[in-house]
Design an enzyme around this catalytic site. Structure first.
Site, PDB file in Angstrom:
ATOM      1  CG  ASP A   1      -6.592 124.083 103.074  1.00  0.00           C
ATOM      2  OD1 ASP A   1      -7.585 124.607 103.601  1.00  0.00           O
ATOM      3  OD2 ASP A   1      -6.619 123.569 101.936  1.00  0.00           O
TER       4      ASP A   1
ATOM      5  CE  LYS B   1      -9.748 124.695 100.991  1.00  0.00           C
ATOM      6  NZ  LYS B   1      -9.071 123.474 100.498  1.00  0.00           N
TER       7      LYS B   1
ATOM      8  CB  CYS C   1      -5.697 125.287  98.863  1.00  0.00           C
ATOM      9  SG  CYS C   1      -6.377 123.635  98.560  1.00  0.00           S
TER      10      CYS C   1
HETATM   11  C1  VGL Z   1      -4.629 120.978  98.880  1.00  0.00           C
HETATM   12  C2  VGL Z   1      -4.221 119.249  97.452  1.00  0.00           C
HETATM   13  C3  VGL Z   1      -5.348 118.598  97.886  1.00  0.00           C
HETATM   14  C4  VGL Z   1      -4.187 122.290  99.424  1.00  0.00           C
HETATM   15  C5  VGL Z   1      -5.772 120.342  99.330  1.00  0.00           C
HETATM   16  O1  VGL Z   1      -4.578 122.654 100.548  1.00  0.00           O
HETATM   17  O2  VGL Z   1      -3.421 122.988  98.715  1.00  0.00           O
HETATM   18  N1  VGL Z   1      -3.869 120.431  97.932  1.00  0.00           N
HETATM   19  N2  VGL Z   1      -6.116 119.150  98.833  1.00  0.00           N
END
Ligand code: VGL
Ligand code: ZN
Length: 198
Positions: A9, A107, A152
Site C-alpha cells: 500500500d 484489496k 496492513c
Molecule cells: C490501511 C487503514 C485503512 C493500510 C488501509 O494500508 O494500512 N489502513 N486501509
C-alpha cells in the site's frame, strides 16, 4: 526457498498530504526501490475501495473518523475516505518503481468488508487469492515493507506466518499510523506469530 518482496500500500493517500496520511510514509520509497533490485519476485498491494465503502466514517452518520465500530465480522476502525478506485489518492506514490512488479494485488473492493491483510479480508475467511499465487509459484519466503506497519503490513505478516510462510518485516522500510497503541500491539502480535522484525 523462493522469495518474494511484498510492498504493502505505498499509495498517495497514505503519504503526507494524502487522505489517510501515515507520518513519513513517503520516506520509505527510495529504500524500497533499492530493495527491489535484489528481489527475485516483487508484488505490490493496492488498497482499492469503492466510494461509500463501509470502512469509511462518512458512511456512518453517527461516527467520526478513527472511531471504532462493530461490523458483522468484528470490530472495525472507521477511516477517512481513502484509496477510492480510480482516484489519484489510490495511485502508487509516483516515485515507487512499479515496473518490477510481477503482480499487483488489489484489496478492500468488497463494499461490506474491509481488507487490511493481503491474504484475507477482515472477516479472516474471504481469501484475496495471494496465497494461491505464491504457492503455485513455489514461493515460501516473504519480505514485507510498506504502509501502514500497524495495520496492513501487520495483518499481512501475521496471516502469512499463520499460513506457514517464512516472514520478515523490515521496520525501517515501513511506517505506522499508531492509533491508541496500535504499533506496540502490532509489534507484539507479529512477534507472537513468528514474524521476524528486522
Ligand atoms: C490501511 C487503514 C485503512 C493500510 C488501509 O494500508 O494500512 N489502513 N486501509
Ligand atoms: Zn483502506
Amino acid at each position: 526457498m523462493t522469495k518474494a518482496l511484498i510492498v504493502i500500500d505505498v499509495q498517495n493517500d497514505f503519504c503526507p498530504n494524502g487522505a489517510l496520511a501515515v507520518p513519513q510514509g513517503d520516506k520509505i520509497v527510495s529504500g524500497i526501490n533499492a530493495l527491489m533490485d535484489d528481489a527475485a519476485t516483487v508484488i505490490l498491494t493496492q488498497d482499492w475501495h469503492p466510494a461509500g465503502h463501509s470502512s469509511f466514517a462518512s458512511s456512518h452518520s453517527d461516527k467520526a473518523a478513527y472511531d471504532l465500530t462493530q461490523m458483522a465480522y468484528g470490530p472495525q476502525v472507521l477511516w477517512p475516505d481513502h484509496c477510492i478506485q480510480g482516484t489519484v489518492g489510490a495511485e502508487f506514490h509516483p516515485d515507487l518503481n512499479q515496473k518490477r512488479a510481477d503482480l499487483i494485488i488489489r484489496k478492500g473492493f468488497n463494499p461490506a468488508i474491509d481488507s487490511y491483510s493481503a491474504f484475507f479480508e477482515n472477516d479472516h475467511v474471504t481469501p484475496t487469492g495471494l496465497e494461491g499465487y505464491l504457492r503455485t509459484r513455489g514461493i515460501t519466503e516473504l519480505t514485507l515493507v510498506g504502509l501502514a506497519l500497524d495495520f496492513c503490513v501487520n495483518y499481512s505478516a501475521v496471516d502469512a506466518a499463520k499460513l506457514g510462510f517464512e516472514v520478515t518485516v523490515i521496520q525501517n522500510l515501513s511506517r505506522a499510523i499508531d492509533l491508541n497503541g496500535s504499533l506496540d500491539a502490532a509489534t507484539a502480535g507479529m512477534q507472537n506469530a513468528g514474524v521476524i522484525i528486522a
